[in-house]
Design a protein around this motif. Structure first.
Motif, PDB file in Angstrom:
ATOM      1  N   LEU A 386       0.828  -1.204   0.000  1.00  0.00           N
ATOM      2  CA  LEU A 386       0.000   0.000   0.000  1.00  0.00           C
ATOM      3  C   LEU A 386       0.865   1.258   0.000  1.00  0.00           C
ATOM      4  N   LEU A 387       1.918   1.256   0.785  1.00  0.00           N
ATOM      5  CA  LEU A 387       2.784   2.428   0.867  1.00  0.00           C
ATOM      6  C   LEU A 387       3.591   2.620  -0.414  1.00  0.00           C
ATOM      7  N   GLN A 388       3.937   1.537  -1.069  1.00  0.00           N
ATOM      8  CA  GLN A 388       4.732   1.623  -2.296  1.00  0.00           C
ATOM      9  C   GLN A 388       3.900   2.164  -3.452  1.00  0.00           C
ATOM     10  N   HIS A 389       2.619   1.796  -3.511  1.00  0.00           N
ATOM     11  CA  HIS A 389       1.847   2.039  -4.728  1.00  0.00           C
ATOM     12  C   HIS A 389       0.716   3.051  -4.575  1.00  0.00           C
ATOM     13  N   SER A 390       0.517   3.612  -3.393  1.00  0.00           N
ATOM     14  CA  SER A 390      -0.537   4.617  -3.220  1.00  0.00           C
ATOM     15  C   SER A 390      -0.032   5.999  -3.623  1.00  0.00           C
ATOM     16  N   ASP A 391      -0.978   6.877  -3.989  1.00  0.00           N
ATOM     17  CA  ASP A 391      -0.666   8.295  -4.148  1.00  0.00           C
ATOM     18  C   ASP A 391      -0.779   8.931  -2.773  1.00  0.00           C
ATOM     19  N   ILE A 392       0.351   9.368  -2.202  1.00  0.00           N
ATOM     20  CA  ILE A 392       0.360   9.907  -0.848  1.00  0.00           C
ATOM     21  C   ILE A 392       0.885  11.336  -0.904  1.00  0.00           C
ATOM     22  N   ALA A 393       0.028  12.285  -0.593  1.00  0.00           N
ATOM     23  CA  ALA A 393       0.393  13.698  -0.695  1.00  0.00           C
ATOM     24  C   ALA A 393       1.617  14.015   0.166  1.00  0.00           C
ATOM     25  N   GLY A 394       2.571  14.729  -0.429  1.00  0.00           N
ATOM     26  CA  GLY A 394       3.747  15.184   0.295  1.00  0.00           C
ATOM     27  C   GLY A 394       4.956  14.284   0.187  1.00  0.00           C
ATOM     28  N   PHE A 395       4.758  13.041  -0.284  1.00  0.00           N
ATOM     29  CA  PHE A 395       5.847  12.078  -0.314  1.00  0.00           C
ATOM     30  C   PHE A 395       6.359  11.872  -1.737  1.00  0.00           C
ATOM     31  N   SER A 396       7.673  11.826  -1.879  1.00  0.00           N
ATOM     32  CA  SER A 396       8.271  11.452  -3.156  1.00  0.00           C
ATOM     33  C   SER A 396       8.247   9.936  -3.294  1.00  0.00           C
ATOM     34  N   GLN A 397       8.567   9.448  -4.484  1.00  0.00           N
ATOM     35  CA  GLN A 397       8.623   8.004  -4.691  1.00  0.00           C
ATOM     36  C   GLN A 397       9.703   7.375  -3.813  1.00  0.00           C
ATOM     37  N   ILE A 398      10.794   8.089  -3.606  1.00  0.00           N
ATOM     38  CA  ILE A 398      11.861   7.573  -2.732  1.00  0.00           C
ATOM     39  C   ILE A 398      11.374   7.494  -1.295  1.00  0.00           C
ATOM     40  N   ASP A 399      10.677   8.542  -0.837  1.00  0.00           N
ATOM     41  CA  ASP A 399      10.103   8.527   0.522  1.00  0.00           C
ATOM     42  C   ASP A 399       9.214   7.302   0.715  1.00  0.00           C
ATOM     43  N   GLN A 400       8.339   7.080  -0.253  1.00  0.00           N
ATOM     44  CA  GLN A 400       7.400   5.965  -0.142  1.00  0.00           C
ATOM     45  C   GLN A 400       8.126   4.628  -0.183  1.00  0.00           C
ATOM     46  N   ASN A 401       9.181   4.554  -0.969  1.00  0.00           N
ATOM     47  CA  ASN A 401       9.968   3.325  -1.027  1.00  0.00           C
ATOM     48  C   ASN A 401      10.628   3.043   0.322  1.00  0.00           C
ATOM     49  N   HIS A 402      11.136   4.082   0.960  1.00  0.00           N
ATOM     50  CA  HIS A 402      11.750   3.911   2.281  1.00  0.00           C
ATOM     51  C   HIS A 402      10.718   3.475   3.316  1.00  0.00           C
ATOM     52  N   LEU A 403       9.559   4.142   3.322  1.00  0.00           N
ATOM     53  CA  LEU A 403       8.490   3.749   4.243  1.00  0.00           C
ATOM     54  C   LEU A 403       8.074   2.303   4.004  1.00  0.00           C
ATOM     55  N   SER A 404       7.952   1.942   2.736  1.00  0.00           N
ATOM     56  CA  SER A 404       7.529   0.591   2.379  1.00  0.00           C
ATOM     57  C   SER A 404       8.493  -0.449   2.920  1.00  0.00           C
ATOM     58  N   HIS A 405       9.780  -0.195   2.799  1.00  0.00           N
ATOM     59  CA  HIS A 405      10.776  -1.161   3.291  1.00  0.00           C
ATOM     60  C   HIS A 405      10.757  -1.264   4.813  1.00  0.00           C
ATOM     61  N   LEU A 406      10.574  -0.136   5.494  1.00  0.00           N
ATOM     62  CA  LEU A 406      10.501  -0.195   6.958  1.00  0.00           C
ATOM     63  C   LEU A 406       9.322  -1.045   7.410  1.00  0.00           C
ATOM     64  N   VAL A 407       8.168  -0.829   6.793  1.00  0.00           N
ATOM     65  CA  VAL A 407       6.974  -1.583   7.183  1.00  0.00           C
ATOM     66  C   VAL A 407       7.106  -3.052   6.779  1.00  0.00           C
ATOM     67  N   ALA A 408       7.695  -3.306   5.621  1.00  0.00           N
ATOM     68  CA  ALA A 408       7.842  -4.683   5.141  1.00  0.00           C
ATOM     69  C   ALA A 408       8.714  -5.526   6.060  1.00  0.00           C
ATOM     70  N   HIS A 409       9.674  -4.909   6.738  1.00  0.00           N
ATOM     71  CA  HIS A 409      10.641  -5.665   7.529  1.00  0.00           C
ATOM     72  C   HIS A 409      10.490  -5.450   9.031  1.00  0.00           C
ATOM     73  N   HIS A 410       9.327  -4.948   9.463  1.00  0.00           N
ATOM     74  CA  HIS A 410       9.208  -4.620  10.891  1.00  0.00           C
ATOM     75  C   HIS A 410       8.880  -5.837  11.752  1.00  0.00           C
ATOM     76  N   ARG A 411       8.594  -6.990  11.158  1.00  0.00           N
ATOM     77  CA  ARG A 411       8.230  -8.177  11.935  1.00  0.00           C
ATOM     78  C   ARG A 411       8.637  -9.430  11.168  1.00  0.00           C
ATOM     79  N   ARG A 412       8.475 -10.571  11.853  1.00  0.00           N
ATOM     80  CA  ARG A 412       8.791 -11.877  11.287  1.00  0.00           C
ATOM     81  C   ARG A 412      10.296 -12.004  11.024  1.00  0.00           C
ATOM     82  N   LYS A 413      10.662 -13.159  10.490  1.00  0.00           N
ATOM     83  CA  LYS A 413      12.067 -13.422  10.227  1.00  0.00           C
ATOM     84  C   LYS A 413      12.554 -12.598   9.050  1.00  0.00           C
TER      85      LYS A 413
END
Length: 506
Positions: A386-413
């Motif tokens: 959702l964070l990678q592919h949504s239109d999110i006001a104020g965020f660049s594509q790089i910002d969203q990519n960084h957010l996406s990676h943080l959320v993707a790796h916040h749990r599990r192995k």
């Protein structure tokens, strides 16, 4: 980043458009952005996209040379008061990362590739701050690679769209040889109408009181119409004037033959395509007249930057909107945010983390559970998508990519290649933020308002972290087990996590 900007301090924006690159430098005057210097060069990055959507070496060199000249004017602007945004050409370019890497050696700040709707939002912000705010307006901006259309009131956009039609792209497709004919114009007109058809009903139903145009294409068309005496008393660009401009265009066989009073030489080649797009906008949206505004993307970027200094950051509004849309648990998010901020403060100096890194971690902590709206199983992956592919006001594509990676790796192995993936996207800083978020989520697994044990994180070096927990470990048996499991995940990132606590039994 400081909390405010005082009057006379400078802001700057670089707008890397598909046709032109622009630099604007402004001072802050009683909360308003007053432009003090500007530069503009026709780089025509979009014209440098080959048949495989790769930027040619020549186009890259034109862009880099322009950016180097811009940097020579930025001596009085602090890097944290500068934003550099790129639009459609770099959104389309498959090898855009190569250009960005080369540009990083020249520029004092990274380039932000912004999505089409974010570009539209910033254009509207620039226009609305440079015009009287009365009623509802439709803003039209015809760029080199895309055309943005926005309906808004005062400083708030209501509808934002970015369509795949621009004066450089249409020139390559319909007027590449420079020949002008009613047949070529009609083909461009049909293509533009097709792009507009998807939004026409929504926009006309929403309605507007005034229409405002920005960008070089509209400026050139309006100037020609005014000089030819075809405008109204307000010097608007009217439908009647546009009809006369089209008819006049057909009298010429080639762009080199055109004789329009006020037409700049560097605008000549793309004018027929620009007129076709503008004509389609008037036709499909049933526009009678259009005012012109000098405000555009670069002004919007500076006003958006000013808002960040004045605690009016649209990114935080976007985060809260996402949490509401996906029904995230605000109490749990706040618990994780508070823990993340504490851990960040413990280690920021040692790991050379900045306030921008703190903002990124905080926003990821607020958003880490949005994927639960889709499914509990693998919700971290859903949230990342959702964070990678949504239109999110104020965020660049790089910002969203960084957010996406943080959320993707916040749990599990963590996969064996997780470190490589994270480092490739954001370097060691993003890796460290990822680990801080993992610890923050883990420490709040109980989802309880009861006080956590007192904790402190110490970084001895990049590979040696120590988490100290005060109190009797027997009070938190699940936390103890989770922390020991997490030591294994830290090892996948080549970091040893030592745990120290009173009566803390391994």
């Amino acid at each position: 980043m400081s909390d405010f900007l005082i009057d006379e301090e400078l802001l700057a924006a670089i707008d890397m458009g598909s046709n032109s690159f622009h630099l604007a430098i402004a001072r802050v005057d009683h909360g308003e952005v007053k432009k003090v210097a500007s530069m503009s060069e026709k780089v025509q990055l979009a014209a440098g996209l080959d048949e495989n959507k790769n930027l040619t070496e020549a186009a890259q060199q034109r862009g880099l040379a322009c950016l180097a000249r811009f940097v020579g004017r930025l001596g009085s602007v602090q890097p944290n008061r500068l934003r550099i945004v790129a639009t459609n050409a770099l959104r389309q370019a498959k090898n855009g990362h190569e250009f960005i890497q080369k540009a990083a050696e020249i520029l004092p700040k990274p380039i932000e590739i912004i999505a089409g709707r974010e570009e539209a939002r910033l254009i509207y912000l620039g226009v609305s701050h440079t015009m009287e705010n009365s009623g509802r307006r439709l803003v039209v901006d015809i760029g080199g690679g895309s055309t943005e259309l926005i309906i808004g009131e005062e400083f708030e956009p209501i509808h934002t769209e970015s369509l795949q039609m621009g004066c450089v792209a249409f020139t390559k497709k319909f007027f590449q040889d420079g020949e002008i004919s009613p047949k070529a114009f009609e083909k461009a007109l049909v293509a533009a109408r097709k792009e507009l058809s998807g939004i026409a009903n929504t926009y006309k139903n929403e309605g507007w009181d005034t229409v405002v145009g920005s960008s070089g294409t509209i400026k050139a068309c309006r100037q020609i119409i005014v000089n030819m005496g075809w405008s109204d008393e307000k010097e608007s660009l009217t439908r009647e004037g546009l009809d006369k401009l089209k008819d006049k265009l057909f009298k010429y066989k080639h762009v080199s033959d055109m004789e329009f009073d006020g037409l700049k030489e560097d605008r000549r080649a793309v004018l027929p395509a620009g007129i076709a797009i503008l004509y389609a906008v008037f036709d499909v949206l049933e526009i009678d007249s259009l005012l012109y505004s000098d405000g555009a993307l670069r002004e919007g970027v500076m006003y958006d930057l000013l808002g960040r200094f004045q605690h009016e950051d649209v990114r935080d509004r976007s985060v809260q909107a996402l949490m509401g849309r996906y029904n995230s648990d605000p109490k749990q998010a706040e618990r994780v945010v508070q823990t993340a901020q504490q851990l960040f403060d413990n280690v920021a100096q040692k790991l050379n983390l900045t306030s921008d890194d703190s903002d990124l971690l905080r926003r990821a902590a607020y958003l880490h559970e949005i994927g639960l709206a889709i499914s509990h199983a693998g919700y971290h992956r859903h949230g990342a998508y959702l964070l990678q592919h949504s239109d999110i006001a104020g965020f660049s594509q790089i910002d969203q990519n960084h957010l996406s990676h943080l959320v993707a790796h916040h749990r599990r192995k963590l996969r064996s290649d997780a470190k490589f993936d994270i480092m490739k996207v954001g370097g060691s800083k993003l890796l460290h933020l990822c680990l801080l978020l993992r610890l923050s989520v883990l420490l709040n697994h109980s989802r309880s308002d009861e006080m956590l044990p007192a904790i402190e994180l110490v970084v001895h070096n990049a590979q040696q972290w120590q988490l100290s927990v005060s109190g009797d470990a027997k009070q938190w048996p699940l936390l103890v087990a989770d922390l020991h499991d997490e030591q294994v995940q830290f090892k996948h990132c080549d970091i040893e996590l030592n745990i120290q606590a009173e009566q803390f039994i391994h």
